[in-house]
Design an enzyme around this catalytic site. Sequence first.
Site, PDB file in Angstrom:
ATOM      1  N   ALA A  35       0.866  -1.193   0.000  1.00 42.50           N
ATOM      2  CA  ALA A  35       0.000   0.000   0.000  1.00 42.50           C
ATOM      3  C   ALA A  35       0.894   1.232   0.000  1.00 42.50           C
ATOM      4  CB  ALA A  35      -0.915   0.009   1.219  1.00 42.50           C
ATOM      5  N   HIS A  36       0.615   2.147  -0.907  1.00 45.54           N
ATOM      6  CA  HIS A  36       1.480   3.330  -1.012  1.00 45.54           C
ATOM      7  C   HIS A  36       0.749   4.575  -1.515  1.00 45.54           C
ATOM      8  CE1 HIS A  36       1.322   1.933  -5.186  1.00 45.54           C
ATOM      9  NE2 HIS A  36       1.571   3.186  -5.527  1.00 45.54           N
TER      10      HIS A  36
END
Length: 376
Positions: free
Chosen positions: A203-204
């Site tokens: 997740a970014h």
Amino acid sequence: MRPAFVFGTRPEIIKLAPVVRAFEERGVEPLLIHTGQHYDYEMSRVFLEELELDGIDYHLEVGSGTQAEQTGKAMVKIERVLMDERPDVVLVQGDTNTVLAGALASVKLRIPVAHVEAGLRSFDRTMPEEINRVLADHASEVLFPPTEDARRNLEREGITENVYVVGNTIVDAVLQNSEIAERKSDVLERFGLKPKGYVLITAHRAENTERGSLERLVRILEDLPMKAIYPMHPRTRRRLEEFGLWGRVGSIENLIVTKPLGYLDFLRLERNAFAVMTDSGGVQEESIILNVPCLTLRYNTERPETVKAGGNVLVGLERERAVRYLRRLMEDGEFYRRMAEAPNPFGDGKAGERIAEILLRLHERGELRVKGSRFI
Ligand code: UD1
Ligand code: UDP
């Protein structure tokens, strides 16, 4: 014919490598321009090495910044190269700031832009990527939507000329590298993981790295009912530290957090995962190709084909929903099988070849040019 590729981030390198290769196999040597939007070894060079994109002609070293700083700086530097080199076409891929900068700089020099992975829409205009997608598509002369859904999005916006549904080059990348990954990567052994015994997490995205979102993400991580590994994007790590959440993540017993991984390690990890949880576009695509159930940590997706096919569920950052789906996958074999066996909507792995063939043909016919009358 001299095509130029403008790219700058991890997924662009991975998804454009098959197109570069397809041109090279046809005796065409492309010009390679790396903006430097990603610059850490494990966000950039590792992919250039593994995918054998060793002949970068220009490293523009744009680096990080605000949206406008990064896009503006990239535009200025790309323009300079394009004025010197005057390629016949500029290829960009996806929806990053590099893509927007490359598309705008080129079209204004009247160099035609070919957009790989055109037509994706999340219909969420708060995402920087959505703005980039729409503007890049409208600046492009040749459009390569991966699916019919994506083509329809373009049609709704009045873009119908030079639109070719070719599949997504991520399938090419997965097919070209999966076997090599199984042979060469020792990632499972290095982290002590067993096939189908862990969840792979990434997740970014900007909207998921704000304070409130990160707190919710950490709550999900704390409640995972299964061992997990999270190769963490530097943006996420930095924000967790900034918000004082890093310590909490470090103390989760069942969770391995590591630096971002190279493509071969990541592919092997993904192929052998029990499930993936992600906000990544590319990982949503790869998981359905690799028959691994995907729980997407977002409330919308520009890859709705994966949800329609049954391989992807949007769980947002809702702890209860995310954990419930993971438990169901663990307890309900029939549900797991249905998700894992969802058909791949992204094509046959020949997208790169089609793109090269189409552009070469348009060039031969003298049709690869910016047409003044498109919207008149
Ligand atoms: C960008 C893209 C996103 C894509 C992602 C791929 C935009 C608007 N976003 O997001 O669509 O999914 O790339 O991974 O273009 N950083 C490092 N080292 C690096 C690169 C970045 O430390 O090599 C850190 C910096 O703190 C930087 C932050 O990550 O400020 C964000 O980087 P940036 O390239 O702006 O956006 P991404 O989140 O990587
Ligand atoms: N990836 C990788 N190492 C990692 C995380 C992702 O090689 O540690 C690959 C992944 O296989 C996919 C691509 O990077 O092909 C996705 O990139 P990212 O999630 O950064 O961007 P997005 O696809 O969301 O734009």
